[in-house]
Design a protein around this motif. Structure first.
Motif, PDB file in Angstrom:
ATOM      1  N   PRO A  93       0.436  -1.457   0.298  1.00 60.26           N
ATOM      2  CA  PRO A  93      -0.173  -0.114  -0.174  1.00 60.26           C
ATOM      3  C   PRO A  93       0.777   1.082  -0.099  1.00 60.26           C
ATOM      4  CG  PRO A  93       0.123  -1.148   2.670  1.00 60.26           C
ATOM      5  CD  PRO A  93       0.848  -1.639   1.534  1.00 60.26           C
ATOM      6  N   SER A  94       0.279   2.328  -0.385  1.00 65.37           N
ATOM      7  CA  SER A  94       0.950   3.217  -0.015  1.00 65.37           C
ATOM      8  C   SER A  94      -0.654   4.745   0.110  1.00 65.37           C
ATOM      9  CB  SER A  94       1.744   4.344  -1.901  1.00 65.37           C
ATOM     10  OG  SER A  94       1.112   4.044  -2.833  1.00 65.37           O
ATOM     11  N   PHE A  95       0.481   5.824   0.382  1.00 68.86           N
ATOM     12  CA  PHE A  95      -1.260   7.286   0.725  1.00 68.86           C
ATOM     13  C   PHE A  95       0.040   8.350   0.266  1.00 68.86           C
ATOM     14  CE2 PHE A  95      -0.890   7.534   5.447  1.00 68.86           C
ATOM     15  CZ  PHE A  95      -0.542   6.777   5.906  1.00 68.86           C
ATOM     16  N   ASN A  96      -0.618   9.353   0.263  1.00 71.03           N
ATOM     17  CA  ASN A  96       0.137  10.905   0.323  1.00 71.03           C
ATOM     18  C   ASN A  96      -1.378  11.773   0.176  1.00 71.03           C
ATOM     19  OD1 ASN A  96      -0.006  13.182  -2.092  1.00 71.03           O
ATOM     20  ND2 ASN A  96       2.483  12.660  -1.035  1.00 71.03           N
ATOM     21  N   ILE A  97      -0.970  12.318   1.207  1.00 74.24           N
ATOM     22  CA  ILE A  97      -1.717  13.808   1.867  1.00 74.24           C
ATOM     23  C   ILE A  97      -1.079  14.691   1.566  1.00 74.24           C
ATOM     24  CG2 ILE A  97      -3.296  14.352   3.806  1.00 74.24           C
ATOM     25  CD1 ILE A  97      -3.057  11.290   5.084  1.00 74.24           C
ATOM     26  N   GLU A  98      -1.631  16.081   1.095  1.00 70.31           N
ATOM     27  CA  GLU A  98      -0.840  17.338   1.056  1.00 70.31           C
ATOM     28  C   GLU A  98      -2.044  18.494   1.327  1.00 70.31           C
ATOM     29  OE1 GLU A  98       1.194  18.154  -2.984  1.00 70.31           O
ATOM     30  OE2 GLU A  98       0.333  15.685  -3.312  1.00 70.31           O
ATOM     31  N   HIS A  99      -1.870  19.362   2.265  1.00 67.29           N
ATOM     32  CA  HIS A  99      -3.008  19.797   2.978  1.00 67.29           C
ATOM     33  C   HIS A  99      -1.994  21.581   2.324  1.00 67.29           C
ATOM     34  CE1 HIS A  99      -5.944  21.968   4.689  1.00 67.29           C
ATOM     35  NE2 HIS A  99      -4.925  22.399   5.954  1.00 67.29           N
ATOM     36  N   TYR A 100      -2.833  22.644   1.852  1.00 71.97           N
ATOM     37  CA  TYR A 100      -2.388  23.580   1.593  1.00 71.97           C
ATOM     38  C   TYR A 100      -3.503  24.140   2.301  1.00 71.97           C
ATOM     39  CZ  TYR A 100       0.307  21.895  -2.822  1.00 71.97           C
ATOM     40  OH  TYR A 100       0.687  20.960  -2.735  1.00 71.97           O
ATOM     41  N   TRP A 101      -3.145  25.666   3.158  1.00 70.28           N
ATOM     42  CA  TRP A 101      -3.235  26.898   4.122  1.00 70.28           C
ATOM     43  C   TRP A 101      -2.943  28.224   3.843  1.00 70.28           C
ATOM     44  CZ3 TRP A 101       0.024  23.862   6.432  1.00 70.28           C
ATOM     45  CH2 TRP A 101       0.563  23.924   6.969  1.00 70.28           C
ATOM     46  N   ARG A 102      -3.596  29.362   4.249  1.00 71.66           N
ATOM     47  CA  ARG A 102      -2.823  31.033   3.539  1.00 71.66           C
ATOM     48  C   ARG A 102      -2.783  30.993   2.312  1.00 71.66           C
ATOM     49  NH1 ARG A 102       1.008  32.051   8.650  1.00 71.66           N
ATOM     50  NH2 ARG A 102      -0.225  31.816  10.820  1.00 71.66           N
ATOM     51  N   ASN A 103      -3.950  30.442   2.460  1.00 71.13           N
ATOM     52  CA  ASN A 103      -3.662  31.281   0.653  1.00 71.13           C
ATOM     53  C   ASN A 103      -2.508  30.195  -0.155  1.00 71.13           C
ATOM     54  OD1 ASN A 103      -6.260  33.261   0.246  1.00 71.13           O
ATOM     55  ND2 ASN A 103      -4.361  34.298   0.950  1.00 71.13           N
ATOM     56  N   ARG A 104      -1.889  28.637   0.279  1.00 74.08           N
ATOM     57  CA  ARG A 104      -1.492  28.143  -0.742  1.00 74.08           C
ATOM     58  C   ARG A 104      -0.207  28.737  -0.577  1.00 74.08           C
ATOM     59  NH1 ARG A 104      -3.950  24.776  -5.409  1.00 74.08           N
ATOM     60  NH2 ARG A 104      -5.599  24.430  -4.977  1.00 74.08           N
ATOM     61  N   THR A 105       0.387  28.952   0.487  1.00 69.71           N
ATOM     62  CA  THR A 105       1.599  29.322   1.074  1.00 69.71           C
ATOM     63  C   THR A 105       2.263  28.698   2.057  1.00 69.71           C
ATOM     64  OG1 THR A 105       1.259  30.909   2.342  1.00 69.71           O
ATOM     65  CG2 THR A 105       1.736  32.253   0.726  1.00 69.71           C
ATOM     66  N   ASN A 106       1.200  27.804   2.270  1.00 71.85           N
ATOM     67  CA  ASN A 106       1.894  27.326   3.660  1.00 71.85           C
ATOM     68  C   ASN A 106       1.498  25.632   3.221  1.00 71.85           C
ATOM     69  OD1 ASN A 106       2.259  29.456   5.174  1.00 71.85           O
ATOM     70  ND2 ASN A 106       3.032  28.060   6.643  1.00 71.85           N
ATOM     71  N   SER A 107       2.526  24.443   3.226  1.00 70.22           N
ATOM     72  CA  SER A 107       1.623  23.268   2.418  1.00 70.22           C
ATOM     73  C   SER A 107       2.707  22.197   3.898  1.00 70.22           C
ATOM     74  CB  SER A 107       2.398  22.955   1.325  1.00 70.22           C
ATOM     75  OG  SER A 107       3.590  23.182   1.000  1.00 70.22           O
ATOM     76  N   LEU A 108       2.149  20.842   3.840  1.00 66.49           N
ATOM     77  CA  LEU A 108       2.314  19.472   4.663  1.00 66.49           C
ATOM     78  C   LEU A 108       1.493  18.760   4.196  1.00 66.49           C
ATOM     79  CD1 LEU A 108       3.670  19.487   7.432  1.00 66.49           C
ATOM     80  CD2 LEU A 108       1.163  18.678   8.021  1.00 66.49           C
ATOM     81  N   GLU A 109       3.063  17.897   3.271  1.00 63.34           N
ATOM     82  CA  GLU A 109       2.671  16.928   3.241  1.00 63.34           C
ATOM     83  C   GLU A 109       3.320  15.496   3.551  1.00 63.34           C
ATOM     84  OE1 GLU A 109       3.982  14.876  -1.604  1.00 63.34           O
ATOM     85  OE2 GLU A 109       4.808  16.742  -1.342  1.00 63.34           O
TER      86      GLU A 109
END
Length: 223
Positions: free
Chosen positions: A152-168
């Motif tokens: 198995p594999s999975f990928n989660i990307e989250h952006y905030w503050r108009n996509r200036t911050n990201s966490l993957e």
């Protein structure tokens, strides 16, 4: 004790063929979700003949003073110098069936929809089968082995503050099928300082690879 070996390798024929087929179908659901089952078939045929010849066994003239790159002109020199314990003929046929169930989703998240999230999940089951035909000195064997590997594999990307911050966050699991030749009870000692032995007790293994990445972008300062 000095051990000088004047060796000639005949590494042919060496042929590899690989082929694969992949098919999938996408099912779209509300809220930007997609589920798509897939199937992959992989096949390979590998042929390798390897011969080692000890020219130093011919005697005078073929020891340390023998010129590099020169082969004997005498009759039957291959029969007289053939190292049967370190020469082999290998025929390997591989096939893999990989059915998988995959899912993707992306959309706005958070208060007032200021964030954005992407999700990808892959659930494959890889079923490899190896058929080996191997000949080396007194060993003449053929066997097949099949394994079932869940990767198995999975990928989660989250952006905030108009996509200036990201966490993957990413996670992958990869199965490692033991090389069929490594399971045979053979001894390779053509290099006396690097002797290898086959081990029928070897087991398949998995590599688990997680990663977490944070990003911060400032377009005004170009950072």
């Amino acid at each position: 004790t000095r051990d000088f070996r004047n060796r000639y390798y005949r590494d042919r024929p060496n042929q590899n063929w690989e082929y694969e087929l992949t098919a999938y179908y996408r099912y779209w659901f509300p809220f930007n979700m997609c589920i798509f089952p897939s199937y992959r078939y992989y096949g390979a045929n590998r042929r390798h003949d390897y011969g080692l010849f000890r020219l130093d066994e011919l005697g005078a003239g073929w020891g340390e003073d023998a010129p590099l790159g020169v082969l004997p002109s005498v009759t039957d020199w291959m029969d007289d110098t053939y190292d049967a314990n370190n020469s082999y003929r290998r025929r390997l046929d591989e096939s893999e069936h990989t059915p998988a169930l995959n899912m993707t989703w992306e959309g706005k998240t958070g208060n007032r929809g200021q964030g954005y999230t992407k999700v990808f999940v892959e659930l494959p089951v890889r079923i490899p089968t190896h058929h080996l035909d191997y000949r080396r000195a007194a060993l003449d064997t053929a066997f097949s082995r099949t394994a079932v590997l869940f990767e198995p594999s999975f990928n989660i990307e989250h952006y905030w503050r108009n996509r200036t911050n990201s966490l993957e966050f990413t996670y992958r699991r990869k199965g490692n099928l033991v090389n069929a030749t490594s399971l045979l009870p053979i001894r390779s000692d053509d290099d006396p300082l690097n002797i290898t032995l086959g081990n029928p007790g070897l087991r398949d293994s998995y590599n688990n690879s997680p990663s977490l990445t944070y990003g911060n972008r400032n377009s005004g300062k170009q950072r």
